[in-house]
Enzyme design. Sequence first.
Site, PDB file in Angstrom:
ATOM      1  N   GLY A   8       0.737  -1.220  -0.060  1.00 38.65           N
ATOM      2  CA  GLY A   8      -0.093  -0.025   0.028  1.00 38.65           C
ATOM      3  C   GLY A   8       0.938   1.305  -0.096  1.00 38.65           C
ATOM      4  O   GLY A   8       0.494   2.215   0.642  1.00 38.65           O
ATOM      5  N   TYR A 141     -15.153  -1.847   9.292  1.00 35.36           N
ATOM      6  CA  TYR A 141     -13.599  -1.518   9.369  1.00 35.36           C
ATOM      7  C   TYR A 141     -12.941  -1.603  10.780  1.00 35.36           C
ATOM      8  O   TYR A 141     -12.120  -2.188  10.895  1.00 35.36           O
ATOM      9  CB  TYR A 141     -13.487   0.136   9.106  1.00 35.36           C
ATOM     10  CG  TYR A 141     -12.198   0.690   9.394  1.00 35.36           C
ATOM     11  CD1 TYR A 141     -11.326   0.404   8.191  1.00 35.36           C
ATOM     12  CD2 TYR A 141     -11.900   1.522  10.189  1.00 35.36           C
ATOM     13  CE1 TYR A 141      -9.874   1.191   8.452  1.00 35.36           C
ATOM     14  CE2 TYR A 141     -10.722   2.097  10.387  1.00 35.36           C
ATOM     15  CZ  TYR A 141      -9.820   2.050   9.485  1.00 35.36           C
ATOM     16  OH  TYR A 141      -8.498   2.747   9.379  1.00 35.36           O
ATOM     17  N   LYS A 145     -10.129  -4.170  12.293  1.00 33.60           N
ATOM     18  CA  LYS A 145      -9.037  -3.898  12.876  1.00 33.60           C
ATOM     19  C   LYS A 145      -9.015  -4.546  14.174  1.00 33.60           C
ATOM     20  O   LYS A 145      -8.108  -4.972  14.730  1.00 33.60           O
ATOM     21  CB  LYS A 145      -9.359  -2.318  13.129  1.00 33.60           C
ATOM     22  CG  LYS A 145      -9.109  -1.544  12.098  1.00 33.60           C
ATOM     23  CD  LYS A 145      -7.504  -1.726  11.242  1.00 33.60           C
ATOM     24  CE  LYS A 145      -7.246  -0.441  10.267  1.00 33.60           C
ATOM     25  NZ  LYS A 145      -6.056  -0.992   9.675  1.00 33.60           N
TER      26      LYS A 145
END
Length: 313
Positions: A8, A141, A145
């Site tokens: 990324g 999300y 996480k």
Amino acid sequence: MKKIIVTGALGQIGSELIVRLREIYGADNVMATDIRKVDSPVTENGPFELLDVMDKERMFKLAKDFGADTMMHMAALLSATAEAKPLLAWNLNMGGLMNALETSRELGLQFFTPSSIGAFGPSTPKENTPQDTLQRPTTMYGVNKVAGELLCDYYFHKFGVDTRGVRFPGLISYVTAPGGGTTDYAVDIYYKALEEGKYTSYIAEGTYMDMMYMPDALQAIIDLMEADASKLEHRNAFNVTAMSFEPEQIAASIRKHIPTFELSYEVDPVRQTIADSWPDAIDATTAKNEWGFKAQYDLDAMTADMLEKLARK
Ligand code: SER
């Protein structure tokens, strides 16, 4: 940390992390990878390879051929995008992480991946959110996480992988815009302040969230990775923060430079719901104690630097 592979690398954090790592560890010792290629210092000033983090075989081969001793796994979808595409978020955020953890286990790499304030939920204490507390997020999300934090613990205890992580707050920078995050308003506001002298916030007045300026975020990653392993009791992710503010406060900080700046609101229910489920202000004492975390920039120092650098840009 001598030969580092980063996934990324063209993302919000990666694009600045690569530049900083190459300054410290040498350009040839930092391999940037991303699913796309664009002209940038990341792709031009050192090794760069195309990599889809879902492709485990290629990830392993790139890391092995490079002779990496460290993996920094930054590729992930942010909170608002993950909420819009939950299945894709699960597959990419968890699949990519598993591939990066497995590659690190197989090759004996030191490992870093960011968690987030999104790993907390509505039942988490909102003020001075402790390092170890309830984590029942209500977003995809956040689910990613929390699962990721647990996996980092698991790979450390089960396989001895040297996993390290931080729970980043909203990150603000003038280099690469974030995409699809809930905290992005605190970046957009600076661009619009300079371009139009006004900003319409999708986050409601009075909504506090933790934030940090990118230079402090990069330093936190490097300090944590260089920290003495024997001092680290937490292998999931450390709370880190530099400031907590609501939209009116960032507007007031901007007005010290642009007195006519106007802030209005058009609240986006999706991102507002996400923001409301996150803490107002987290406590970073454990990061300070275990590896000496420290942030340099408060809101006004960040505003001054952001406006100066963006104006030049
Ligand atoms: N900045 C991120 C987001 O808003 C939080 O980790 O999604």
